[in-house]
Design an enzyme around this catalytic site. Structure first.
Site: not given
Ligand code: ARG
Length: 457
Positions: A153, A274, A280, A287
Site C-alpha cells: 500500500h 527545467s 530541478k 517518465e
C-alpha cells in the site's frame, strides 16, 4: 501491376489511402530474402528456367544493394514494398522479372515478410531484455545487504534488501523472455506457397522455401496462412507486458529520485533540467518509459481490434497491421536500453533507504514472530502485543527498537532481552531466510542461480 481489367486509374485519394510504402519499406530486407528463396525454389522445381531464376536472384541482390545504400525511390503509385522491389527488378533485368510472381500472391508474400520481421523483432527484444537483466544482477549483487523499506500500500511494511527488490524485476523479465521465446516457436511456420488464399497449381516445394528462410515448416492451411496475424499479436502481448514491467520500475525510479524519498540520485546523463526552475533534475527518461508503455499497450489493442470481425481470408485492413508493430518495436527497444543505462548509472543512497526502513516501526512483525516462536504465544495474540508496543513507541516518540526492555515488559512480561536483538532492520532482513526471502544470503544465492541460468542459454 494489376491494371489489366481497368480502363481508368485510381483517384488521387484512392492512391493515397492505398499506398503503404512509407510504412512497409521497413520490410525491404525480408521482402527480398523471401523473393530470393521463392525464385530459387521455382528454378529448382523447373517452374522457371535456370537462367531466369539466376537472373532474378542476381537482380534481387542488386536491388538489395541499392536499397541498402538508401536509393529506394518511393512512388505511391507502386503502393507497397513488394511492388517497389518488383518494379526495380524489372528495370534492372527486363521481362524475366515478370516471372517472379509465378505461384505466389502479395498475400502470402506480405505474411511471410512480416513474419520474418517479427521474428527478428523477437530476437532483438530477447537481447535487450538480457542486457537489462545483466545490469539488474550487477546492481542487486552490489546491494545484497542494503536495507530499504519494503512497501505494501506504499506504506512501510517490513524491511527488505535492495538486492531482493531489484531481483523481483529480474523475475518479471525472465517471464517476459519466455513469452517472447514461446511466440517465436509458435509463429515459425512459412506462409509462402499459400498464394492468394487457395494454394497454387504449380508444383512448388514449400518445405524448401520454409527451410531457406529459417522456418520450421510451411503453414498447414493456405487460408489460415494468409489471414493469420496471431504471431504479431503474440509479439505485441509480450511487448506490452514487458513495457508494463519497465513502467513499474520506471515509476519506482521517479518516486525514489524525488526529494521526500531521496533513495537514488539520478546522474546527469539521465536527468534533464527545467527551463524555469534552476534547482530541478527531472527523471524524464523514466517518465518516458512509463509513458511509452501506454503506447505499446495501445498498439496491442489496435491490432486486436483490427483482426476482430475480419472474415477469411485476406482483407486490406491487414495492411494496417504494421504501424502498431513498428511503433511497439521502436519504443520497446528504446525503453529497454534506457532502463539498462539508467539502472547501471543510478547512485543509490543506502543511508536514506536505511533510515526510511527504520521509520514506521517496520520490525513490529519481528517482535510478533519472536513471541510466537520463542515464547510460544499464539500468533494472533503476539500480533496484538506487538501492536501495543508500536503504540508505546509512538507515544514515546521513539522507533520500536528504541524502547527499553522495561518498557516492553510493561506491555507483556514474556518479552525478554533476547527479543530486543531481533528489532533492528539488519536483524529483520537477516532472519528472512525462507526460500525466495529477502535475507542477504538468499539474495546472493538467487544471483548465483540467475547467473548460472543466463550462461546456460
Ligand atoms: N500492402 C499489402 C499489405 O500490407 C500487401 C498485400 C496486398 N494484397 C492485396 N490483395 N491487395 O497487406
Amino acid at each position: 501491376m494489376w491494371g489489366g481489367r481497368f480502363a481508368g486509374g485510381p483517384a488521387a485519394v484512392m492512391r493515397a489511402i492505398n499506398a503503404s510504402i512509407a510504412v512497409d519499406k521497413r520490410l525491404w530486407r525480408e521482402d527480398i530474402a523471401a523473393s530470393r528463396a521463392h525464385a530459387a525454389m521455382l528454378g529448382a522445381q523447373g517452374i522457371l528456367s535456370g537462367e531466369d531464376a539466376a537472373a532474378i536472384g542476381r537482380g534481387l541482390a542488386k536491388v538489395a544493394d541499392e536499397i541498402g545504400a538508401g536509393k529506394l525511390v518511393e512512388d505511391p503509385a507502386l503502393e507497397d514494398i513488394h511492388m517497389h522491389v518488383e518494379h526495380r527488378l524489372t528495370e534492372l533485368i527486363g521481362p524475366a522479372a515478370g516471372r517472379l510472381h509465378t505461384a505466389r500472391s502479395r498475400n502470402d508474400q506480405v505474411a511471410t515478410d512480416f513474419k520474418l520481421w517479427v521474428r527478428g523483432a523477437i530476437d532483438e527484444a530477447l537481447a535487450g531484455i538480457d542486457a537489462l537483466e545483466d545490469v539488474l544482477l550487477v546492481r542487486a549483487d552490489e546491494h545484497a545487504d542494503t536495507v530499504m523499506p519494503g512497501f505494501t500500500h506504499l506504506q512501510s511494511g517490513q524491511p527488505v534488501t535492495l538486492g531482493h527488490h531489484l531481483l523481483a524485476y529480474r523475475e518479471m523479465l525472465v517471464r517476459d523472455k519466455s513469452r517472447f521465446a514461446d511466440a517465436r516457436k509458435r509463429m515459425n511456420e512459412c506462409p509462402l506457397g499459400s498464394a492468394a488464399l487457395a494454394g497454387t497449381g504449380f508444383p512448388v516445394d514449400r518445405t524448401a522455401t520454409a527451410r531457406a528462410l529459417g522456418f520450421e515448416r510451411p503453414n498447414a492451411n493456405s487460408i489460415d496462412a494468409v489471414s493469420d496475424r496471431d504471431f504479431a499479436i503474440d509479439y505485441l502481448h509480450a511487448a506490452a507486458l514487458t513495457a508494463l514491467h519497465l513502467s513499474r520500475l520506471a515509476e519506482e525510479i521517479v518516486l525514489w529520485a524525488s526529494q521526500p524519498f531521496g533513495f537514488v540520485r539520478l546522474p546527469d546523463a539521465w536527468s534533464t533540467g527545467s527551463s524555469i526552475m534552476p534547482n530541478k533534475r527531472n527523471p524524464d527518461a523514466a517518465e518516458l518509459v512509463r509513458g511509452h508503455s501506454a503506447r505499446i499497450v495501445g498498439d496491442l489493442v489496435a491490432l486486436l481490434i483490427l483482426l476482430k470481425g475480419l472474415p477469411l481470408a485476406y482483407a486490406k485492413d491487414l495492411q494496417d497491421d504494421k504501424p502498431p508493430l513498428f511503433d511497439a518495436h521502436d519504443l520497446l527497444g528504446l525503453s529497454l536500453a534506457a532502463m539498462a543505462g539508467m539502472i547501471a548509472d543510478l547512485d543509490f543512497v543506502p543511508e536514506r533507504m536505511r533510515a526510511a526502513a527504520a521509520a514506521g516501526h517496520a520490525t513490529a512483525t519481528d517482535l510478533a514472530d519472536w513471541l510466537a516462536r520463542v515464547a510460544d504465544v499464539p500468533f494472533r495474540e503476539a500480533h496484538n502485543i506487538a501492536g501495543r508496543a508500536v503504540v508505546a513507541a509512538e507515544q514515546a516518540g521513539k522507533p520500536l527498537d528504541g524502547l527499553s526492555l522495561a518498557q516492553l515488559q510493561a506491555i507483556d512480561g514474556r518479552i525478554t532481552k533476547h527479543a530486543l536483538s531481533c528489532l533492528s532492520v539488519e536483524a529483520s532482513v537477516a532472519s528472512r531466510t525462507s526460500a525466495g526471502g529477502t535475507a542477504p544470503a538468499r539474495v546472493r544465492e538467487a544471483i548465483a542461480a540467475a547467473r548460472a541460468a543466463r550462461s546456460d542459454r
